[in-house]
Design a protein around this motif. Sequence first.
Motif, PDB file in Angstrom:
ATOM      1  N   ALA A 144       0.844  -1.189   0.000  1.00  0.00           N
ATOM      2  CA  ALA A 144       0.000   0.000   0.000  1.00  0.00           C
ATOM      3  C   ALA A 144       0.878   1.237   0.000  1.00  0.00           C
ATOM      4  O   ALA A 144       1.964   1.244   0.583  1.00  0.00           O
ATOM      5  N   LYS A 145       0.402   2.276  -0.692  1.00  0.00           N
ATOM      6  CA  LYS A 145       1.109   3.557  -0.669  1.00  0.00           C
ATOM      7  C   LYS A 145       0.095   4.685  -0.698  1.00  0.00           C
ATOM      8  O   LYS A 145      -1.025   4.523  -1.191  1.00  0.00           O
ATOM      9  N   VAL A 146       0.492   5.807  -0.134  1.00  0.00           N
ATOM     10  CA  VAL A 146      -0.333   7.004  -0.183  1.00  0.00           C
ATOM     11  C   VAL A 146      -0.114   7.629  -1.549  1.00  0.00           C
ATOM     12  O   VAL A 146       0.985   8.050  -1.886  1.00  0.00           O
ATOM     13  N   SER A 147      -1.166   7.667  -2.331  1.00  0.00           N
ATOM     14  CA  SER A 147      -1.082   8.284  -3.655  1.00  0.00           C
ATOM     15  C   SER A 147      -1.249   9.795  -3.556  1.00  0.00           C
ATOM     16  O   SER A 147      -0.553  10.553  -4.209  1.00  0.00           O
ATOM     17  N   ARG A 148      -2.201  10.202  -2.704  1.00  0.00           N
ATOM     18  CA  ARG A 148      -2.383  11.633  -2.426  1.00  0.00           C
ATOM     19  C   ARG A 148      -3.148  11.790  -1.131  1.00  0.00           C
ATOM     20  O   ARG A 148      -3.859  10.883  -0.693  1.00  0.00           O
ATOM     21  N   ALA A 149      -2.964  12.943  -0.515  1.00  0.00           N
ATOM     22  CA  ALA A 149      -3.641  13.241   0.741  1.00  0.00           C
ATOM     23  C   ALA A 149      -3.887  14.751   0.798  1.00  0.00           C
ATOM     24  O   ALA A 149      -3.043  15.544   0.385  1.00  0.00           O
ATOM     25  N   VAL A 150      -5.053  15.099   1.321  1.00  0.00           N
ATOM     26  CA  VAL A 150      -5.428  16.498   1.440  1.00  0.00           C
ATOM     27  C   VAL A 150      -5.938  16.749   2.851  1.00  0.00           C
ATOM     28  O   VAL A 150      -6.736  15.977   3.385  1.00  0.00           O
ATOM     29  N   ARG A 151      -5.457  17.850   3.432  1.00  0.00           N
ATOM     30  CA  ARG A 151      -5.948  18.289   4.740  1.00  0.00           C
ATOM     31  C   ARG A 151      -6.951  19.406   4.475  1.00  0.00           C
ATOM     32  O   ARG A 151      -6.693  20.327   3.682  1.00  0.00           O
ATOM     33  N   TYR A 152      -8.075  19.348   5.144  1.00  0.00           N
ATOM     34  CA  TYR A 152      -9.103  20.381   4.945  1.00  0.00           C
ATOM     35  C   TYR A 152      -9.862  20.697   6.213  1.00  0.00           C
ATOM     36  O   TYR A 152      -9.791  19.982   7.176  1.00  0.00           O
TER      37      TYR A 152
END
Length: 158
Positions: free
Chosen positions: A150-158
Motif C-alpha cells: 500500500a502507498k499514499v497516492s495523495r492526501a489532502v488536509r481540509y
Amino acid sequence: MTRWTTRALLAALALTGLTGLTGLTACSDGDSPSSVASKVASAASRAGDAVASATAEAGRRFDDIKNGVDAKDDVRLAAPTTAADGRTTVEVTATNRADSAKSFAVQVDFTGQDGKLLDVVVVTVSDVPAGGSGKATARSTHALSGKATAKVSRAVRY
C-alpha cells in the motif's frame, strides 16, 4: 496519476488477467478459440473496469474538497494485513500540523508484488486536533490475490 498512466496500468492488469484466465477457460471441451478469447477479454475488461471505477471515484471525492492543502507528507501507513475475508487493510495515521482541528482525505493505492495497481480506496481521518494525530483504516474493496503493498497516492488536509 495522469490519465495515460492509469490506462497503462489498467492495460497491464488486463494482460495479467488474460494470462491467468486463458489456462482456466481453454480446458472446456465445447468452447471454440474465439469464444474462449471473448470470455477472457470480457473478464479482463471487468477487472480493468473495477480499478478504473475505483480510481474515478477517488478523483471525484478529492474534487469535492474545497480549500484543501496537500498533506501527503503528513500521512503514514502501517504494514498491510489481510483480513479473514481476504480483503487487505492498512492503518492510516495523519498528523495535523495546522493550528486548528482538520480532517484528511487519503487515497491509498494497493499494488501487487509486480507493481500493478490492484485497488484504490479513499479513507477519511476526521477531526484531527491541532498538533495531534488521527487514525483510520483503509480497506480494499475486494479480496486481493497475493501479497499487496500500500502507498499514499495523495492526501489532502481540509
